[in-house]
Design an enzyme around this catalytic site. Structure first.
Site, PDB file in Angstrom:
ATOM      1  N   ASN A 175      23.636  29.149  44.782  1.00 24.12           N
ATOM      2  CA  ASN A 175      24.807  29.255  45.641  1.00 24.12           C
ATOM      3  C   ASN A 175      24.535  28.352  46.830  1.00 24.12           C
ATOM      4  O   ASN A 175      23.508  28.499  47.489  1.00 24.12           O
ATOM      5  CB  ASN A 175      24.946  30.726  46.077  1.00 24.12           C
ATOM      6  CG  ASN A 175      26.065  30.957  47.056  1.00 24.12           C
ATOM      7  OD1 ASN A 175      26.954  30.127  47.198  1.00 24.12           O
ATOM      8  ND2 ASN A 175      26.030  32.105  47.728  1.00 24.12           N
ATOM      9  N   GLY A 176      25.413  27.370  47.079  1.00 26.08           N
ATOM     10  CA  GLY A 176      25.170  26.431  48.177  1.00 26.08           C
ATOM     11  C   GLY A 176      25.457  25.019  47.722  1.00 26.08           C
ATOM     12  O   GLY A 176      26.077  24.812  46.673  1.00 26.08           O
TER      13      GLY A 176
ATOM     14  N   TRP B  76      32.157  29.467  42.195  1.00 27.84           N
ATOM     15  CA  TRP B  76      33.283  28.834  42.883  1.00 27.84           C
ATOM     16  C   TRP B  76      32.891  27.367  42.974  1.00 27.84           C
ATOM     17  O   TRP B  76      31.926  27.012  43.653  1.00 27.84           O
ATOM     18  CB  TRP B  76      33.464  29.441  44.275  1.00 27.84           C
ATOM     19  CG  TRP B  76      34.644  28.890  45.009  1.00 27.84           C
ATOM     20  CD1 TRP B  76      35.932  29.322  44.937  1.00 27.84           C
ATOM     21  CD2 TRP B  76      34.641  27.792  45.937  1.00 27.84           C
ATOM     22  NE1 TRP B  76      36.728  28.560  45.754  1.00 27.84           N
ATOM     23  CE2 TRP B  76      35.973  27.616  46.380  1.00 27.84           C
ATOM     24  CE3 TRP B  76      33.662  26.932  46.420  1.00 27.84           C
ATOM     25  CZ2 TRP B  76      36.334  26.625  47.284  1.00 27.84           C
ATOM     26  CZ3 TRP B  76      34.018  25.949  47.319  1.00 27.84           C
ATOM     27  CH2 TRP B  76      35.350  25.810  47.760  1.00 27.84           C
TER      28      TRP B  76
ATOM     29  N   ARG C  17      33.389  36.609  45.102  1.00 29.97           N
ATOM     30  CA  ARG C  17      32.814  35.450  45.791  1.00 29.97           C
ATOM     31  C   ARG C  17      33.129  34.142  45.079  1.00 29.97           C
ATOM     32  O   ARG C  17      32.876  33.062  45.613  1.00 29.97           O
ATOM     33  CB  ARG C  17      31.305  35.611  45.884  1.00 29.97           C
ATOM     34  CG  ARG C  17      30.872  36.821  46.667  1.00 29.97           C
ATOM     35  CD  ARG C  17      29.377  36.902  46.693  1.00 29.97           C
ATOM     36  NE  ARG C  17      28.844  35.960  47.647  1.00 29.97           N
ATOM     37  CZ  ARG C  17      28.481  36.274  48.883  1.00 29.97           C
ATOM     38  NH1 ARG C  17      28.596  37.510  49.301  1.00 29.97           N
ATOM     39  NH2 ARG C  17      28.014  35.375  49.693  1.00 29.97           N
TER      40      ARG C  17
ATOM     41  N   GLU D 240      48.113  32.365  50.677  1.00 24.33           N
ATOM     42  CA  GLU D 240      46.912  32.495  49.856  1.00 24.33           C
ATOM     43  C   GLU D 240      47.101  33.384  48.631  1.00 24.33           C
ATOM     44  O   GLU D 240      46.474  33.130  47.613  1.00 24.33           O
ATOM     45  CB  GLU D 240      45.698  32.924  50.676  1.00 24.33           C
ATOM     46  CG  GLU D 240      45.821  34.232  51.400  1.00 24.33           C
ATOM     47  CD  GLU D 240      44.587  34.505  52.275  1.00 24.33           C
ATOM     48  OE1 GLU D 240      44.716  35.277  53.228  1.00 24.33           O
ATOM     49  OE2 GLU D 240      43.512  33.971  51.997  1.00 24.33           O
TER      50      GLU D 240
ATOM     51  N   GLU E 239      48.945  34.279  61.002  1.00 22.86           N
ATOM     52  CA  GLU E 239      48.234  35.130  60.036  1.00 22.86           C
ATOM     53  C   GLU E 239      49.184  35.603  58.926  1.00 22.86           C
ATOM     54  O   GLU E 239      48.807  35.648  57.751  1.00 22.86           O
ATOM     55  CB  GLU E 239      47.594  36.316  60.778  1.00 22.86           C
ATOM     56  CG  GLU E 239      46.934  37.374  59.912  1.00 22.86           C
ATOM     57  CD  GLU E 239      45.767  36.877  59.058  1.00 22.86           C
ATOM     58  OE1 GLU E 239      45.344  35.720  59.187  1.00 22.86           O
ATOM     59  OE2 GLU E 239      45.305  37.671  58.215  1.00 22.86           O
TER      60      GLU E 239
ATOM     61  N   HIS F 223      61.099  21.649  68.367  1.00 23.10           N
ATOM     62  CA  HIS F 223      60.430  20.350  68.485  1.00 23.10           C
ATOM     63  C   HIS F 223      60.093  19.772  67.106  1.00 23.10           C
ATOM     64  O   HIS F 223      59.232  18.913  66.980  1.00 23.10           O
ATOM     65  CB  HIS F 223      59.160  20.492  69.329  1.00 23.10           C
ATOM     66  CG  HIS F 223      59.437  20.967  70.719  1.00 23.10           C
ATOM     67  ND1 HIS F 223      60.046  20.181  71.668  1.00 23.10           N
ATOM     68  CD2 HIS F 223      59.258  22.181  71.311  1.00 23.10           C
ATOM     69  CE1 HIS F 223      60.201  20.862  72.789  1.00 23.10           C
ATOM     70  NE2 HIS F 223      59.729  22.095  72.594  1.00 23.10           N
TER      71      HIS F 223
ATOM     72  N   LYS G 194      48.641  34.809  54.951  1.00 25.39           N
ATOM     73  CA  LYS G 194      48.581  35.855  53.907  1.00 25.39           C
ATOM     74  C   LYS G 194      49.494  35.471  52.749  1.00 25.39           C
ATOM     75  O   LYS G 194      49.115  35.583  51.591  1.00 25.39           O
ATOM     76  CB  LYS G 194      49.010  37.231  54.451  1.00 25.39           C
ATOM     77  CG  LYS G 194      48.054  37.936  55.372  1.00 25.39           C
ATOM     78  CD  LYS G 194      46.787  38.447  54.734  1.00 25.39           C
ATOM     79  CE  LYS G 194      45.704  37.435  54.697  1.00 25.39           C
ATOM     80  NZ  LYS G 194      44.798  37.272  55.778  1.00 25.39           N
TER      81      LYS G 194
ATOM     82  N   LYS H 122      35.841  34.898  48.517  1.00 26.89           N
ATOM     83  CA  LYS H 122      35.785  35.780  49.682  1.00 26.89           C
ATOM     84  C   LYS H 122      34.857  35.269  50.774  1.00 26.89           C
ATOM     85  O   LYS H 122      35.149  35.377  51.939  1.00 26.89           O
ATOM     86  CB  LYS H 122      35.346  37.164  49.208  1.00 26.89           C
ATOM     87  CG  LYS H 122      35.385  38.220  50.286  1.00 26.89           C
ATOM     88  CD  LYS H 122      36.804  38.577  50.653  1.00 26.89           C
ATOM     89  CE  LYS H 122      36.891  39.576  51.760  1.00 26.89           C
ATOM     90  NZ  LYS H 122      38.212  39.519  52.415  1.00 26.89           N
TER      91      LYS H 122
ATOM     92  N   CYS I  33      29.403  31.335  45.700  1.00 26.43           N
ATOM     93  CA  CYS I  33      29.213  31.958  44.399  1.00 26.43           C
ATOM     94  C   CYS I  33      28.519  33.303  44.566  1.00 26.43           C
ATOM     95  O   CYS I  33      27.918  33.577  45.597  1.00 26.43           O
ATOM     96  CB  CYS I  33      28.348  31.061  43.542  1.00 26.43           C
ATOM     97  SG  CYS I  33      28.901  29.363  43.591  1.00 26.43           S
TER      98      CYS I  33
END
Ligand code: F6R
Length: 613
Positions: free
Chosen positions: A100-101, A74, A27, A490, A483, A506, A487, A608, A2
């Protein structure tokens, strides 16, 4: 995860808080709220949804105060709704906190408080902490002491602010495992999870460490430990310009950040390459040079995109320096009792420098006697401070939740590190000179790729409705396939998977039909022919090929026959290719998301800076 901001001074706190919340919104953005103290009364306004929902309520109100705090959330405990939004109050309704936590022992505490007759409105761990602080305040009648005693019994992490109408001229802050920075202005103080919320007012900051508190009034601040010992800390200066926080005419921060990569690579390499000897100068590593020279093994750790950088770094370091490298997800490394020795170097890779798992991985490595390094973007961040030494990216603030410019800077720094170690061991001066001269050309080459944005956008339009994508690459391009897929996932919410191209037969080959776009990293290298066989396998199942190829490669004929689309990148050596080959994939993901109308800079469910495990 957050974002938090607190203010005490002479301005209207509401303006400062709302502006600060905008800065830290990346955040977390599922709900937001503020508490202020107006005429000695606590006023709290909170709203689920994006910050704009809170704006709507606040713009119709007429509050004024010189003290308060705000939070953008968040969700960890409890779904995002008005009740679960922060701030949370104690049972008297006179103490408010933002947090936050995660409070890990919140179930036990809640049970205890319920038995004592306290009540709860939300499902959050933060309200449990607020009620707990309130319950202690009833006995101590001292806000700082009540907070300190409550936090001493907390298991978990917190970046926390507390205000109360009992003591209306004070903000109490504390941290453990979640960031908190104190900004020191002219007769004003700002407390925030992030320096971007402070830089509008001052560049003078203090970084409290874990298990430290800061008690701020209009004229003063005191730092103390949770053991109640007063401490002094040196001020630092924020290395950030306000203009770096603007979109500069781009529709999204992500696009701006993709387009900044020529410049950010230049910033990552400036002053670090010695062209006449092919050597690398990394000032941040001077103190550990000896340890690096004797390194028996290097462990690279990080999460998400930073973990992908680590994979690229593994290939680079093993190839140039001949030192064995292992790559570990930080979240796995910290819990699996890794076998480490004092000759091991553990390197944390992190844009934010605050990722909880990466920070803890570093702490675990330190406990086991390893030398720890950080490859970090944010100066003064927790990982930068927790490691023995390190190298900054100097990429400037990355605001788009999907990491782009930080990724290319991370792999550039890893390349510099590989060459630095290589020149200590087995890389000749000639090879060193050749590599630094190639790195020097990167910004120009990146700009050539960026100029192809309109044609990449056309390809994106054609495939924007495909529900699945496959990304394939080999060697240095295998992590790039991972990567590229990340991208797309998300920001566009399209299912995508990255694979080493030869692994496809496979299993994943079963997925391929005429509806499957397959992005193939087919750049010039010594396994190009093998990759062409993999392309044949996809074509035989009617998959649609989007190839990333090297300009001027004689082998491109095969691609021209088989691929529906080819995006060219300029020629460079194998080891440098990943810094270029990711860029078309960033643009492809961006334009697919744009076509699908998603929230590109703030994709759903993500944030983020992941400061919870
Ligand atoms: C993806 C992304 C995340 C981060 C991860 C680690 O685009 O941004 O996967 O890479 O959360 O974050 P840092 O690098 O800040 O430790």
């Amino acid at each position: 995860m957050c974002g938090i901001i607190g203010y005490i001074g002479n301005r209207n706190a509401i303006d400062v808080l709302m502006h600060g919340l905008k800065r830290v919104e990346y955040r977390g953005y599922d709900s937001a709220g503020i508490s202020i103290i107006e005429n000695n009364k606590l006023v709290t306004i909170k709203k689920s949804g994006k910050l704009t929902e809170l704006y709507k309520v606040i713009s119709h109100s007429n509050h004024f105060s010189n003290i308060g705090f705000g939070h953008t959330r968040w969700a960890t405990h409890g779904e995002p709704n008005d009740i679960n939004a922060h701030p949370h109050l104690d049972n008297s309704g006179k103490i408010s906190i933002v947090h936050n936590g995660i409070i890990e022992n919140c179930a036990i505490l809640k049970d205890l408080l319920l038995k004592q007759g306290y009540t709860f409105k939300s499902e959050t761990d933060t309200e449990v902490l607020a009620v707990y602080i309130g319950s202690i305040y009833e006995k101590t009648k001292d806000l700082t002491e009540a907070t300190r005693l409550a936090l001493s019994n907390i298991v978990g992490t917190f970046g926390l602010l507390v205000i109360s109408e009992y003591e209306p001229d004070k903000i109490v802050g504390a941290r453990r495992g979640s960031p908190l920075v104190l900004g020191i202005g002219q007769n004003e103080y700002i407390l925030a999870s992030d320096q971007t919320a402070i830089v509008d007012y001052t560049k003078r900051v203090i970084y409290p460490d874990d298990d430290e508190m800061v008690i701020v009034t209009k004229d003063n601040y005191i730092l103390k430990t949770l053991d109640n010992i007063e401490i002094n800390k040196k001020e630092s200066t924020i290395d950030l310009e306000l203009k770096q926080l603007e979109k500069k005419g781009f529709e999204h921060f992500m696009l701006k950040e993709i387009f900044e990569q020529g410049e950010t690579i230049e910033n990552a390499t400036r002053g670090r390459m010695i062209f006449d000897t092919g050597n690398i100068k990394l000032g941040g590593l001077t103190e550990v040079t000896d340890k690096l020279r004797k390194a028996r093994r290097i462990i690279l750790t990080g999460c998400g995109t930073s973990w992908h950088s680590a994979l690229v770094g593994e290939y680079m370091i093993e190839s140039l320096a001949g030192i064995p490298v292992e790559v570990e997800y930080a979240s796995e490394f910290r819990y699996r009792n890794p076998i480490l020795s004092e000759e091991d170097i553990v390197i944390a890779i992190s844009q934010s420098g605050e990722t909880a798992d990466t920070l803890e991985a570093i702490r675990e490595a330190k406990r086991k006697g390893c030398t720890t390094l950080g490859i970090v973007n944010i100066v003064g961040s927790s990982i930068a401070r927790a490691t023995d030494a390190g190298v900054y990216l100097h990429a400037g603030p990355e605001i788009g939740v999907a990491s782009t410019k930080a990724f290319t800077s991370q792999i550039t720094i890893l390349l510099l590190l590989a060459l630095y170690l290589g020149r200590m061991n087995n890389i000749s001066q000639m090879d060193g000179i050749r590599i630094v001269n190639e790195i020097k050309l990167l910004p120009k080459k990146i700009n050539t790729i960026l100029q192809q944005a309109p044609s990449i956008q056309k390809i994106a339009k054609q495939y924007a409705n495909s529900p699945n994508f496959l990304y394939l690459g080999r060697g240095y391009n295998y992590p790039i396939a991972l990567e590229g897929a990340l991208k797309l996932k998300e920001i566009s919410y399209v299912h995508a998977e990255g694979y080493p191209a030869a692994e496809m037969k496979h299993g994943p080959l079963a997925l391929i039909d005429e509806n499957m776009p397959v992005v193939v990293l087919a750049t010039k290298d010594d396994i190009f022919d093998k990759l062409c066989s993999n392309i044949e396998e996809v074509k035989a199942r009617k998959g649609k090929i989007i190839a990333i190829a090297t300009e001027g490669n004689t082998g491109n004929k095969v691609l021209e026959d088989k691929a529906e689309h080819i995006i060219y990148i300029p020629e460079t050596s194998n080891i440098i290719t990943p810094i270029l080959s990711i860029i078309p994939l960033q643009l492809l993901a961006y334009y697919i998301a744009l076509e699908r109308g998603t929230e590109i800079d703030t994709p759903r469910h993500l944030a983020k800076s992941v400061t919870v495990e």
